[in-house]
Enzyme design. Structure first.
Site, PDB file in Angstrom:
ATOM      1  N   GLU A  26       0.828  -1.222   0.000  1.00 20.33           N
ATOM      2  CA  GLU A  26       0.000   0.000   0.000  1.00 20.33           C
ATOM      3  C   GLU A  26       0.857   1.266   0.000  1.00 20.33           C
ATOM      4  O   GLU A  26       2.068   1.219   0.243  1.00 20.33           O
ATOM      5  CB  GLU A  26      -0.942   0.007   1.200  1.00 20.33           C
ATOM      6  CG  GLU A  26      -0.227   0.070   2.536  1.00 20.33           C
ATOM      7  CD  GLU A  26      -1.071   0.716   3.628  1.00 20.33           C
ATOM      8  OE1 GLU A  26      -1.609   1.819   3.411  1.00 20.33           O
ATOM      9  OE2 GLU A  26      -1.173   0.116   4.714  1.00 20.33           O
ATOM     10  N   LYS A 161      -3.488  -2.716  15.705  1.00 17.86           N
ATOM     11  CA  LYS A 161      -2.792  -1.682  16.464  1.00 17.86           C
ATOM     12  C   LYS A 161      -3.644  -1.208  17.641  1.00 17.86           C
ATOM     13  O   LYS A 161      -4.852  -1.045  17.504  1.00 17.86           O
ATOM     14  CB  LYS A 161      -2.517  -0.505  15.538  1.00 17.86           C
ATOM     15  CG  LYS A 161      -1.464   0.414  16.050  1.00 17.86           C
ATOM     16  CD  LYS A 161      -1.193   1.472  15.029  1.00 17.86           C
ATOM     17  CE  LYS A 161       0.292   1.668  14.911  1.00 17.86           C
ATOM     18  NZ  LYS A 161       0.678   2.328  13.695  1.00 17.86           N
TER      19      LYS A 161
HETATM   20  N1  PSU Z   1      -2.268   1.593  10.665  1.00 19.99           N
HETATM   21  C1  PSU Z   1      -0.941   1.727  10.726  1.00 19.99           C
HETATM   22  N2  PSU Z   1      -0.300   2.394   9.726  1.00 19.99           N
HETATM   23  C2  PSU Z   1      -0.980   2.923   8.666  1.00 19.99           C
HETATM   24  C3  PSU Z   1      -2.394   2.756   8.607  1.00 19.99           C
HETATM   25  C4  PSU Z   1      -2.987   2.090   9.624  1.00 19.99           C
HETATM   26  O1  PSU Z   1      -0.321   1.274  11.663  1.00 19.99           O
HETATM   27  O2  PSU Z   1      -0.348   3.530   7.789  1.00 19.99           O
HETATM   28  C5  PSU Z   1      -3.146   3.291   7.421  1.00 19.99           C
HETATM   29  C6  PSU Z   1      -3.476   2.170   6.414  1.00 19.99           C
HETATM   30  O3  PSU Z   1      -3.385   2.702   5.106  1.00 19.99           O
HETATM   31  C7  PSU Z   1      -4.916   1.832   6.735  1.00 19.99           C
HETATM   32  C8  PSU Z   1      -5.456   3.203   7.083  1.00 19.99           C
HETATM   33  O4  PSU Z   1      -5.618   1.244   5.664  1.00 19.99           O
HETATM   34  O5  PSU Z   1      -4.416   3.806   7.838  1.00 19.99           O
HETATM   35  C9  PSU Z   1      -6.735   3.125   7.874  1.00 19.99           C
HETATM   36  O6  PSU Z   1      -7.303   4.395   7.968  1.00 19.99           O
HETATM   37  P1  PSU Z   1      -8.797   4.550   8.519  1.00 19.99           P
HETATM   38  O7  PSU Z   1      -8.698   4.163   9.971  1.00 19.99           O
HETATM   39  O8  PSU Z   1      -9.109   5.999   8.330  1.00 19.99           O
HETATM   40  O9  PSU Z   1      -9.645   3.643   7.722  1.00 19.99           O
END
Ligand code: PSU
Ligand code: MN
Length: 309
Positions: A26, A161
């Site tokens: 990603e 996380k």
């Molecule tokens: N968690 C991490 N590092 C990240 C992300 C999540 O430890 O870079 C990023 C990923 O791209 C994930 C996104 O898909 O954040 C999720 O965002 P949201 O919670 O807004 O869906």
């Protein structure tokens, strides 16, 4: 049907044509997940880790409105330099970025979508989005979880996380029919820590076993993906208690500043990195390299199963 918006890098296309293993990566982790220049260095090292383990890397993003599966070094550097000013692109955003010929860094959800368009089944990242703490009032549940329910891509990550509610995230995944596999572990890893108070659905000990389960799922046309949770290497793991303290103060600050929606996760990631003075960044880099290596091994085993058909 040919997708008129999709550009697959020649190296990736050749590998796919020949049935060789490919791993999707990603780009929101590059733009929003880590600071510059570590983000660019890490993205390139992650690609190298995929290659060293026998697969072809395909970093995914949207550039000038084109859906790119496989980026050049220059394109990775470009996204890394943009940092938080790049548009964080999830499922809902894709057609708008394309229609305006814009640039977008893809989250887990949108990377899965583009990987699936190209026919890539295995994807490595650091952490997935999930159900946020306090979701019972904020309704903040990442679109990543819905995508895992519907799109045929397995995501190798370091577990859930702890900025998120681990228990609620597992409940949501169960409801949506998404399996959570622990690689050589029966407890759910919590990103910076190898362990948590929660269990995984299945403990599998080899990449071949994981590939075999994925192959069975998809050969019987069950929709959706899987979470493959790979614990952070022991020497980089951080004490769960220290992280909890940091996360709580980050959450308080987020509330004070009124940050919501798609800005929440990047805000929390940046605050945690800042408050741990770079220790969390080191851990983040170590775990993503570890995930890239495992994803490549799973992709190798999965490609072998396809050839045997
Ligand atoms: N968690 C991490 N590092 C990240 C992300 C999540 O430890 O870079 C990023 C990923 O791209 C994930 C996104 O898909 O954040 C999720 O965002 P949201 O919670 O807004 O869906
Ligand atoms: Mn959200």
């Amino acid at each position: 049907m040919l997708n008129p918006y999709l550009d697959i890098h020649p190296d990736v296309q050749t590998a796919l044509n020949e049935g060789r293993p490919v791993v999707a990566l990603e780009s929101t982790i590059i733009s929003h997940g880590m600071p510059y220049p570590e983000n660019v260095q890490t993205a390139l090292r992650v690609e190298q880790a995929v290659r060293e383990n026998g697969a072809v890397p395909a970093t995914i993003a949207i550039l000038k409105g084109r859906l790119k599966v496989g980026l050049s070094r220059e394109e990775i550097a470009y996204l890394g330099q943009q940092g938080q000013s790049a548009v964080k692109t999830s499922r809902r955003d894709i057609p708008f970025i394309v229609a305006t010929q814009g640039d977008g860094a893809t989250t887990v959800a949108s990377t899965m979508i583009l990987a699936n368009m190209a026919g890539i089944r295995i994807f490595a990242t650091g952490g997935i989005g999930g159900v946020h703490r306090g979701a019972e009032t904020s309704f903040d549940i990442s679109a990543d979880l819905q995508e895992l329910a519907h799109t045929k891509v397995a995501v190798v990550c370091a577990g859930i996380k702890s900025i998120l509610d681990l228990g609620l995230t597992l409940e949501y995944l169960e409801t949506q029919g998404v399996p959570v596999v622990g690689y050589q572990t029966s407890t759910l890893p919590a990103f910076y820590s190898r362990e948590s108070a929660f269990g995984v659905d299945y403990k599998l000990d080899t990449p071949e076993q994981i590939a075999t389960a994925l192959d069975a799922k998809w050969k019987m046309a069950l929709e959706g993906g899987a979470v493959i949770a790979n614990p952070i290497p022991g020497s980089y793991s951080l004490p769960a208690g220290d992280i909890e303290y940091v996360i709580r103060s980050a959450l308080k600050e987020m509330e004070k500043e009124g940050i919501t929606g798609k800005a929440s996760t990047p805000f929390l990631l940046a605050k945690v990195a800042e408050m741990t003075e770079g220790n969390s960044l080191k851990a983040n880099i170590a775990l993503i390299l570890n995930n890239a290596a495992l994803a490549a091994k799973i992709a190798v085993a999965y490609a072998q199963l396809q050839r045997r058909r």
